[in-house]
Design an enzyme around this catalytic site. Structure first.
Site: not given
Ligand code: GDG
Length: 724
Positions: A164, A371
């Site tokens: 990921h 990312d």
């Molecule tokens: C890894 C990789 C890749 C955030 N704040 C709240 C909340 N979130 C949720 C968002 C989103 C998730 O967290 C964050 O996902 P990201 O993809 O932006 O980042 P990582 O956690 O670093 O994920 C990344 C991912 O894996 C998938 O393969 O995209 O590059 O680093 O879904 O919605 N959710 C809630 N409240 C919040 O305040 N409910």
């Protein structure tokens, strides 16, 4: 029936202690939703760490039972495991390395030991549940060693791996002392997936350079199978975000929030606390914007959500302090009684409030320094159901490869980011709409469910492809058949290529001379069959190496022939016109001068450009350049340019091994024919063989031959059987 086992470091639920009891909080993450339809059906199961330490055996037993109901099985980690494997090796070694933050990489052998130990714990937990033909889908960088651990015990299982986070360039991977083990670990899989083509390209290059395994068109040639590496950009549960944004509940929250922030244009940023997300850099940009554009004071606000994460790791603690300071500075300098520039929240929000933030914001500023994908930007787009709003997206996020209608920025270019925000604020509604519609269409189509489907379809495809190759691999049954036919034949003939077929490759081609074992095989075979060494090698080398052996030889792909029965020595089989050589040699020399390690070999009918000793990567690049250069020249001279194993050869097209082999067989009645070779020049031999011949290609490449065999060692074993 075979089942599917999903494996990730964290289960899609979190275990919480509350009043001496424990409870499970389901994860609302996209992956959990996307894989829901998989692990919840039939006998399938999800295996992982529930996210908290439990030492008491009774409590553990209870947790196992409860999770069983949810179609999950736990891997329990001790406090020490969490510190050394999760916070240590995963988050202080792999995470910074894979995100190009080399200054944060910790090289701690104890952490590495813990990483092996915990990967083994996962393996043991899986083996308790897995049957030999199950599909096991492993997720992410915490479990890089697991695919190989599983493969060693379950050689026929279907094993897939998806990463990921980014996969960095070879230059970074080579810094990690345990790089070879990590790459070999992943290569236990049948299918390896990344978010982007660049990640996949970096992985293939690192595997080639560090493990020595070669690859072609996304297929790695492992010792006994092929591994497919591909890019699968992950989507979100589009429908869920769209529906929530339209819901009465969320719209009510939007109205309420809007009342509080007034008419300000809203810039939204949401991230987990992580240095890869570029949060301080973004605050510097916002500060610069306010400093240079007084007209915006009181008219824009930033909503900054930072979700706590890894706050026990030192670099994260420092990051948190830096963000606190920067937000404090901006607000202290610019806020007024009725305007706050940065609304800063260091906590997570319930889904409906998150949806409200997405829905009400005018701009999403998603500017990670690196990312893997980034789902926040996709969720923002899906939530903008009125098709207004602008996404400003970092080029360093995997999502930027798909969301080309966003305003793309380089997160290190402060002024570029300031300009992008200004451009977004001024963007006309029609333009906002056309960009938003195009991004929404794409995200709707490639959602998380489609991602799971495409991934699993591909896995099935790889397994089919492997099965096709395996069905052609010479096994004990075929060996027995060949042995019997050979032994009962009265006039057998064997066409044996030399390099790669009877012996391995050496950096210096002259070092690949026959060893004692090979000499003895040839010596013992020759009284039993007509043995023909059919090679691209020059006649003098072959003549010297096989001096005194009772065999026939075809040198330089059929230019020269030496028959054991003839006293004449080498006979010229093809008229050689070498008037073309001078000009072609000049071109090749130019490429030798530019490529340390390359050299030219001259044969009677051909010129060969060798690059086995050239720095890997550079050799391929130069070979491609030379190839297109020579191809152009070749048509004028009626020559043929052919790519071989670390060589590029230019020669007359009518000279080939097939033609020479047919000439050798003419006038003879053979009742057993066997041809073995390892590269494209041997394909001519295979094509020219009679229908009932046994033709075998060394390695697992696609071929005209009837069978494949693993390596020259197995060829020798086969030939030894014929002598017994
Ligand atoms: C890894 C990789 C890749 C955030 N704040 C709240 C909340 N979130 C949720 C968002 C989103 C998730 O967290 C964050 O996902 P990201 O993809 O932006 O980042 P990582 O956690 O670093 O994920 C990344 C991912 O894996 C998938 O393969 O995209 O590059 O680093 O879904 O919605 N959710 C809630 N409240 C919040 O305040 N409910």
């Amino acid at each position: 029936m075979a089942k599917t086992i999903i494996v990730s470091n964290r289960l899609p639920v979190s275990l919480r202690h509350r009043n001496n009891r424990f409870e499970f909080k389901p994860s609302a993450g996209g992956l959990a939703t996307g894989l829901g339809s998989i692990y919840k059906s039939g006998e399938n199961i999800w295996i992982g760490w529930p996210g908290n330490t439990v030492e008491d055996p009774e409590q553990r037993a209870e947790i196992i039972l409860e999770l069983h109901e949810l179609k999950m099985a736990p891997v329990f980690l001790s406090k020490e495991d969490v510190e050394q494997f999760y916070e240590g090796f995963s988050n202080e070694t792999l995470w910074p390395a894979f995100h190009y933050f080399t200054q944060y990489i910790v090289y701690n052998p104890e952490h590495w030991e813990a990483y092996i130990r915990v990967n083994q714990l996962f393996c043991d937990a899986i083996l308790k549940k897995a049957d030999p033909d199950d599909t096991i889908w492993v997720h992410d960088y915490q479990l890089l060693l697991l695919p190989k651990m599983l493969r060693d015990v379950l050689p026929n299982a279907t094993i897939a791996f998806f990463q990921h986070i980014p996969f960095p360039s070879y230059e970074i991977i080579r810094m990690i002392p345990w790089r070879k083990e990590l790459l070999e670990g992943v290569c236990g899989s049948d299918l390896v997936g990344f978010h982007t083509y660049d990640d996949m390209r970096h992985f293939l290059s690192a595997v080639g350079r560090i493990t020595g395994m070669t690859s072609e068109s996304g297929y790695i040639q492992a010792e006994n199978r092929i591994i497919n590496v591909d890019s699968f950009p992950m989507g979100i549960d589009y429908g869920k975000f769209e529906k929530q944004a339209k819901s009465k509940r969320t719209q009510k929250i939007v109205k309420n929030f809007k009342n509080q922030v007034g008419d300000s244009k809203l810039i939204l940023t949401i991230d987990r606390l992580d240095y890869s997300k570029g949060i301080p850099q973004r605050l510097h940009v916002f500060y610069e914007l306010l400093k240079n554009h007084k007209d915006l004071h009181g008219k824009i606000s930033m909503i900054m959500v930072v979700v706590p994460s890894r706050d026990k790791v030192q670099s994260y603690k420092e990051l948190k302090e830096e963000i606190d300071l920067l937000v404090g500075r901006i607000n202290a300098e610019y806020s007024t009684l009725n305007w706050i520039p940065v609304h800063y929240f260091y906590r997570g929000f319930p889904f409906e409030e998150l949806s409200a933030f997405y829905s009400m914001s005018d701009i999403a500023l998603v500017t990670p320094l690196r990312d893997g994908m980034n789902l926040v930007c996709k969720e923002f787009v899906a939530s903008k159901t009125d098709q207004t709003g602008v996404l400003i997206l970092s080029e360093m996020a995997g999502a930027s490869k798909e969301l080309i209608d966003a305003v793309l920025v380089n997160p290190n270019d402060k002024q570029g980011m300031v300009d992008a925000i200004y451009q977004a604020l001024a963007m006309k509604p029609e333009e906002q709409k056309s960009r938003m519609v195009s991004m929404q269409e794409s995200l709707k189509k490639y959602d998380i469910f489609q991602w799971v489907k495409v991934y699993l379809d591909r896995l099935e495809h790889v397994k089919k492809k492997q099965a096709e190759l395996i069905s052609r691999v010479v096994d004990t049954k075929i060996i027995q058949e060949i042995e019997e036919k050979f032994k009962s034949a009265s006039n057998p003939v064997l066409f044996l290529d030399y390099d790669g077929t009877l012996t391995g490759f050496k950096a210096n081609p002259q070092d690949a001379k026959p060893d004692a074992e090979l000499k003895s095989i040839v010596k013992n075979l020759s009284p039993k069959a007509q043995v023909v060494i059919i090679s691209g090698r020059d006649k003098d080398t072959l003549g010297k190496w096989f001096k005194g052996q009772e065999i026939d030889m075809i040198a330089e792909h059929g230019v020269w022939v030496m028959r054991k029965s003839s006293k004449e020595g080498w006979e010229l089989y093809a008229e050689v016109d070498d008037s073309w050589k001078e000009e072609i040699r000049k071109i090749m020399e130019y490429y030798v001068l530019r490529t340390p390690g390359a050299f030219i070999e001259e044969k009677h009918h051909s010129l060969v450009w060798h690059y086995r000793k050239v720095e890997s990567g550079l050799g391929d690049l130069r070979m491609r350049e030379l190839f297109s250069h020579l191809k152009y020249m070749a048509s004028g001279y009626n020559l043929q340019v052919l790519e071989g194993n670390m060589v590029l050869e230019i020669k007359r097209p009518d000279i080939n091994k097939g033609r020479a082999a047919v000439a050798m067989m003419k006038g003879n009645e053979y009742d057993f024919v066997l041809a073995i070779g390892d590269d494209w020049t041997d394909e001519d031999t295979f094509k020219a063989m009679p229908k009932n011949a046994y033709t075998i290609r060394v390695g697992y490449a696609y071929t005209q031959a009837n069978y494949n065999i693993k390596s020259f060692r197995q060829v020798r074993d086969l030939l030894k059987k014929l002598i017994e």
